[in-house]
Design a protein around this motif. Structure first.
Motif, PDB file in Angstrom:
ATOM      1  N   PHE A   1      21.844  -2.084  44.810  1.00  8.16           N
ATOM      2  CA  PHE A   1      20.863  -2.670  45.755  1.00  8.16           C
ATOM      3  C   PHE A   1      20.456  -4.044  45.216  1.00  8.16           C
ATOM      4  CE2 PHE A   1      18.377  -0.332  42.670  1.00  8.16           C
ATOM      5  CZ  PHE A   1      17.339  -1.188  42.327  1.00  8.16           C
ATOM      6  N   VAL A   2      20.098  -4.916  46.133  1.00  6.28           N
ATOM      7  CA  VAL A   2      19.637  -6.256  45.787  1.00  6.28           C
ATOM      8  C   VAL A   2      18.613  -6.680  46.831  1.00  6.28           C
ATOM      9  CG1 VAL A   2      21.541  -7.377  47.029  1.00  6.28           C
ATOM     10  CG2 VAL A   2      20.303  -8.633  45.249  1.00  6.28           C
TER      11      VAL A   2
ATOM     12  N   ALA B   1      11.159 -10.744  50.209  1.00  8.29           N
ATOM     13  CA  ALA B   1      10.031  -9.887  49.809  1.00  8.29           C
ATOM     14  C   ALA B   1      10.007  -8.574  50.573  1.00  8.29           C
ATOM     15  CB  ALA B   1       8.728 -10.633  50.016  1.00  8.29           C
ATOM     16  N   ASP B   2      10.570  -8.580  51.752  1.00  7.48           N
ATOM     17  CA  ASP B   2      10.507  -7.358  52.564  1.00  7.48           C
ATOM     18  C   ASP B   2      11.885  -6.830  52.933  1.00  7.48           C
ATOM     19  OD1 ASP B   2      11.188  -9.435  54.176  1.00  7.48           O
ATOM     20  OD2 ASP B   2       9.740  -8.981  55.765  1.00  7.48           O
ATOM     21  N   LYS B   3      12.941  -7.320  52.262  1.00 14.43           N
ATOM     22  CA  LYS B   3      14.292  -6.873  52.623  1.00 14.43           C
ATOM     23  C   LYS B   3      15.115  -6.616  51.374  1.00 14.43           C
ATOM     24  CE  LYS B   3      18.214  -7.960  55.623  1.00 14.43           C
ATOM     25  NZ  LYS B   3      18.808  -8.959  56.566  1.00 14.43           N
ATOM     26  N   THR B   4      15.695  -5.422  51.305  1.00 10.55           N
ATOM     27  CA  THR B   4      16.549  -5.011  50.184  1.00 10.55           C
ATOM     28  C   THR B   4      17.843  -4.461  50.773  1.00 10.55           C
ATOM     29  OG1 THR B   4      14.650  -4.475  48.829  1.00 10.55           O
ATOM     30  CG2 THR B   4      16.753  -3.536  48.183  1.00 10.55           C
ATOM     31  N   LEU B   5      18.990  -4.911  50.212  1.00 11.23           N
ATOM     32  CA  LEU B   5      20.294  -4.474  50.691  1.00 11.23           C
ATOM     33  C   LEU B   5      20.873  -3.448  49.726  1.00 11.23           C
ATOM     34  CD1 LEU B   5      21.787  -7.950  51.736  1.00 11.23           C
ATOM     35  CD2 LEU B   5      20.599  -6.259  53.173  1.00 11.23           C
ATOM     36  N   PHE B   6      21.383  -2.324  50.233  1.00 10.31           N
ATOM     37  CA  PHE B   6      21.939  -1.245  49.425  1.00 10.31           C
ATOM     38  C   PHE B   6      23.462  -1.170  49.670  1.00 10.31           C
ATOM     39  CE2 PHE B   6      17.505  -0.237  49.753  1.00 10.31           C
ATOM     40  CZ  PHE B   6      17.173   0.322  48.535  1.00 10.31           C
TER      41      PHE B   6
ATOM     42  N   ASN C   1      31.088  -1.498  44.554  1.00 12.65           N
ATOM     43  CA  ASN C   1      30.856  -2.756  43.867  1.00 12.65           C
ATOM     44  C   ASN C   1      31.228  -3.945  44.752  1.00 12.65           C
ATOM     45  OD1 ASN C   1      30.155  -4.356  41.620  1.00 12.65           O
ATOM     46  ND2 ASN C   1      32.332  -4.557  41.046  1.00 12.65           N
ATOM     47  N   GLU C   2      32.317  -3.807  45.575  1.00 16.04           N
ATOM     48  CA  GLU C   2      32.703  -4.879  46.478  1.00 16.04           C
ATOM     49  C   GLU C   2      31.588  -5.182  47.492  1.00 16.04           C
ATOM     50  OE1 GLU C   2      36.138  -3.148  44.620  1.00 16.04           O
ATOM     51  OE2 GLU C   2      34.522  -2.248  45.850  1.00 16.04           O
ATOM     52  N   GLU C   3      31.021  -4.166  48.037  1.00 10.40           N
ATOM     53  CA  GLU C   3      29.900  -4.352  48.974  1.00 10.40           C
ATOM     54  C   GLU C   3      28.715  -4.994  48.268  1.00 10.40           C
ATOM     55  OE1 GLU C   3      27.318  -1.683  52.195  1.00 10.40           O
ATOM     56  OE2 GLU C   3      28.697  -0.713  50.818  1.00 10.40           O
ATOM     57  N   GLN C   4      28.483  -4.632  47.028  1.00 12.31           N
ATOM     58  CA  GLN C   4      27.378  -5.213  46.257  1.00 12.31           C
ATOM     59  C   GLN C   4      27.612  -6.694  45.998  1.00 12.31           C
ATOM     60  OE1 GLN C   4      24.506  -4.337  45.543  1.00 12.31           O
ATOM     61  NE2 GLN C   4      23.852  -5.635  43.800  1.00 12.31           N
ATOM     62  N   ASN C   5      28.873  -7.101  45.767  1.00 15.52           N
ATOM     63  CA  ASN C   5      29.157  -8.510  45.542  1.00 15.52           C
ATOM     64  C   ASN C   5      28.862  -9.339  46.795  1.00 15.52           C
ATOM     65  OD1 ASN C   5      29.941  -8.120  42.866  1.00 15.52           O
ATOM     66  ND2 ASN C   5      32.103  -7.779  43.439  1.00 15.52           N
ATOM     67  N   ARG C   6      29.192  -8.817  47.971  1.00 18.07           N
ATOM     68  CA  ARG C   6      28.861  -9.533  49.213  1.00 18.07           C
ATOM     69  C   ARG C   6      27.343  -9.680  49.378  1.00 18.07           C
ATOM     70  NH1 ARG C   6      33.189  -6.220  51.126  1.00 18.07           N
ATOM     71  NH2 ARG C   6      31.706  -4.726  52.051  1.00 18.07           N
ATOM     72  N   ASN C   7      26.619  -8.639  49.007  1.00 15.46           N
ATOM     73  CA  ASN C   7      25.145  -8.700  49.097  1.00 15.46           C
ATOM     74  C   ASN C   7      24.573  -9.724  48.104  1.00 15.46           C
ATOM     75  OD1 ASN C   7      25.159  -6.745  51.105  1.00 15.46           O
ATOM     76  ND2 ASN C   7      24.848  -5.050  49.628  1.00 15.46           N
ATOM     77  N   ARG C   8      25.221  -9.879  46.992  1.00 17.76           N
ATOM     78  CA  ARG C   8      24.750 -10.840  45.998  1.00 17.76           C
ATOM     79  C   ARG C   8      24.910 -12.269  46.523  1.00 17.76           C
ATOM     80  NH1 ARG C   8      23.631  -9.609  40.812  1.00 17.76           N
ATOM     81  NH2 ARG C   8      24.392 -11.654  40.133  1.00 17.76           N
ATOM     82  N   GLU C   9      25.987 -12.509  47.262  1.00 19.21           N
ATOM     83  CA  GLU C   9      26.186 -13.830  47.861  1.00 19.21           C
ATOM     84  C   GLU C   9      25.071 -14.146  48.855  1.00 19.21           C
ATOM     85  OE1 GLU C   9      30.049 -13.946  49.531  1.00 19.21           O
ATOM     86  OE2 GLU C   9      31.100 -13.846  47.586  1.00 19.21           O
TER      87      GLU C   9
ATOM     88  N   TYR D   1      22.108 -13.004  48.654  1.00 15.14           N
ATOM     89  CA  TYR D   1      20.910 -13.231  47.830  1.00 15.14           C
ATOM     90  C   TYR D   1      20.870 -14.670  47.326  1.00 15.14           C
ATOM     91  CZ  TYR D   1      18.098 -13.246  43.547  1.00 15.14           C
ATOM     92  OH  TYR D   1      17.210 -13.581  42.557  1.00 15.14           O
ATOM     93  N   LEU D   2      22.051 -15.199  46.869  1.00 20.40           N
ATOM     94  CA  LEU D   2      22.125 -16.565  46.370  1.00 20.40           C
ATOM     95  C   LEU D   2      21.834 -17.573  47.480  1.00 20.40           C
ATOM     96  CD1 LEU D   2      25.249 -16.257  44.017  1.00 20.40           C
ATOM     97  CD2 LEU D   2      22.808 -16.348  43.369  1.00 20.40           C
TER      98      LEU D   2
END
Length: 588
Positions: free
Chosen positions: A556-557, A561-566, A570-578, A580-581
């Motif tokens: 999760f990332v 303040a009111d939104k978190t992606l689960f 790991n591939e799905e997590q990398n897309r979520n990190r992008e 976030y950036l």
């Protein structure tokens, strides 16, 4: 004569009768014009009197046969017991038979030779022993046939010392005294026995038994002053009793009126310069707060505070905690000051706050040297009331971490750090027992309740929104599975690295660098949970740890303040990190 007053007989029954002795006052002689009734003897039918035989309990009646008198030759009925001395008969040879009858001499007669006067015992009057001509019997008088005396002389009704005084002639009689207008209820004026010492009744009985002459003797004994004193004392006692009773009724009546209808006592003004700290416990309502303030000397009465709180629109917003107030304040001023932040001496432990920051805040509030509270926690943690399942790991950095329950506590100068910590631990222990941490540990495949608390602290530190806490708890439990192919039992949480470093940063370093840190709390290197909690979780985080959401999330990332992606992979997590950036760039 009769016993109720003057009867049809020749003589009145009582010597004080105004008609007694009118026949003559010069030595009790009859008037010359008074008839002697022919000198005839008077016969009085006498009822037979029974006298008990002391030997066998039988009562004997005296023989009613006539007594023979030598000089008169007449028979007389047996005389009344009050008019004859039976001792005289005994001396003359009277005998009683076994049946109780009186026996006279062998001739059955009692001889009286030349007897001139009959002697009487008690009850006789001595009037000078002058002879008086007997009166003739009155046919209508049942006692008319009785002679005045055996020797033709009048009976002596005044011969005894205890008898009534002889009557006086009409010319010498004194008029009855007029009633006194200034009434003084003394002992001789009919004063009640309660005021006179309680002895008059008994004395009256004794005096009556001796005769009316005894009253004069009693008046001369000089006891009036003592009885007057007793009278005064008794009146004083009565006045005190009734006065005290009325005073007590009045006092309690006034108190009742004041409590029900009167205004409660209150001070005036904003108080003195002396300050005092008052701690208001949780759940305290108006009267309890008022009692606390009254005991501390802030307000004069709890009732005044309750009244002032009710009239203030924000009076019900007073929160528990420590308040710095002044002594002798008006209730209105006290309410207003308690609603102001200036009066509050409270310390708030926030959800997710670490113990290190709490210790520093306590030192500041107490005005003690920095590090004082931390030293107490390290040395005296075992005396602060921790549950038995706490501090079960030797690698725990702070045994009190996770047990300073988030809440507001009264902390002010004069208090001791140990007391403040103890109150926080007690509240945490009660809350954890209420939430059932110990009972649910096994259901979550955890070793002990302390691990439940550790999971809750991780959720509190990693989660960005309380709405996501249950999903974050599920991520923790999924990563703890030893057979997962995503993290292989590693939690990989930056929060644990920040904890061991004593920092709170988002950029903790590269993963490769983090895996090099050798510390039991480094979840990038050590599989499983850290030795203990890393913060003090709140109710929402604990409930999320006890009731995690269902899902296969491992990542999760939080991008806002009111939104978190689960993510589950790991591939799905990398897309979520992008994403976030990108959000970080847009936010700059």
């Amino acid at each position: 004569m009769t016993e109720y007053g003057r009867g049809p007989g020749s003589e009145p029954w009582h010597p004080e009768d105004p008609l007694y002795g009118d026949g003559g006052w010069g030595g009790q002689e009859p008037h010359a014009a008074q008839s002697a009734y022919g000198g005839q003897p008077q016969h009085y039918p006498q009822p037979q009197q029974q006298y008990g035989d002391w030997g066998d309990g039988q009562q004997g009646g005296y023989d009613q046969g006539g007594q023979q008198y030598a000089d008169q030759g007449q028979q007389y009925p047996q005389q009344n017991a009050a008019q004859q001395q039976y001792q005289q008969h005994a001396a003359q040879g009277q005998q009683h038979d076994p049946q109780g009858h009186q026996q006279h001499n062998p001739q059955g007669q009692q001889q009286y030779a030349d007897q001139t006067q009959q002697q009487y015992g008690n009850g006789g009057w001595d009037t000078g022993a002058h002879p008086q001509v007997p009166y003739a019997g009155d046919p209508a008088d049942p006692y008319g046939g009785q002679p005045a005396a055996y020797g033709g002389e009048q009976p002596d009704f005044y011969g005894t010392p205890d008898a009534y005084p002889p009557p006086e002639p009409p010319g010498r009689r004194r008029a009855e005294p007029e009633p006194e207008t200034d009434w003084d209820p003394g002992p001789d004026e009919g004063e009640h026995a309660f005021f006179a010492g309680g002895g008059d009744d008994d004395e009256d009985l004794d005096d009556d038994s001796k005769g009316r002459g005894g009253r004069g003797d009693r008046r001369g004994r000089g006891g009036g002053k003592a009885k007057k004193r007793r009278n005064g004392c008794a009146c004083l006692v009565v006045v005190l009793v009734f006065g005290g009773g009325l005073g007590g009724v009045g006092y309690y009546g006034w108190q009742f009126y004041q409590n029900r209808f009167g205004a409660a006592p209150d001070y005036a003004g904003d108080g003195t310069g002396e300050q005092v700290t008052v701690v208001i416990p949780k759940g305290a309502f108006g009267s309890v707060i008022g009692q606390k303030l009254e005991e501390a000397g802030v307000v004069k009465s709890a009732g005044a505070f309750v009244s002032a709180q009710a009239t203030n629109p924000d009076g019900d917003k007073i929160q528990p905690g420590a308040y710095t107030l002044k002594k002798e304040m008006s209730a209105k001023s006290a309410v207003e000051l308690m609603l102001s932040p200036k009066s509050k001496n409270n310390l708030t432990v926030y959800e997710g706050q670490r113990n290190a920051r709490v210790y520093t805040a306590i030192d500041t509030r107490l005005g003690v040297k920095k590090g004082t509270t931390k030293g107490v926690a390290e040395k005296e943690w075992s005396t602060l009331g921790l549950p038995d399942w706490a501090n079960t790991d030797k690698d725990i950095k702070d045994p009190l971490e996770g047990f300073l329950y988030p809440s507001t506590y009264p902390v002010s100068k004069g208090m001791k750090p140990k007391d403040v910590l103890k109150e926080m631990v007690n509240l945490a222990k009660d809350k954890y027992a209420e939430l059932g941490i110990q009972a649910k540990a096994k259901d979550l495949n955890l070793k002990n309740p302390l691990q439940v608390l550790t999971v809750a602290s991780l959720v509190q530190s990693e989660g960005n929104s309380k709405n996501d806490f249950e999903k974050v708890a599920r991520v923790v439990y999924n990563r703890l599975k030893p057979d997962n192919t995503e993290t292989y039992g590693l939690l990989d949480f930056d929060s644990t690295v920040n904890y061991l470093r004593g920092e709170s940063k988002l950029a903790t370093g590269s993963v490769n660098d983090l895996r090099k840190i050798n510390d039991p709390y480094n979840t990038y290197k050590i599989k499983g949970l850290p030795p203990g909690p890393i913060s003090n979780p709140g109710d929402v985080a604990i409930n999320a740890a006890l009731n995690p959401a269902k899902g296969n999330w491992y990542y999760f990332v939080s991008i806002s303040a009111d939104k978190t992606l689960f993510a589950e992979t790991n591939e799905e997590q990398n897309r979520n990190r992008e994403k976030y950036l990108e959000e970080q760039k847009n936010g700059q």
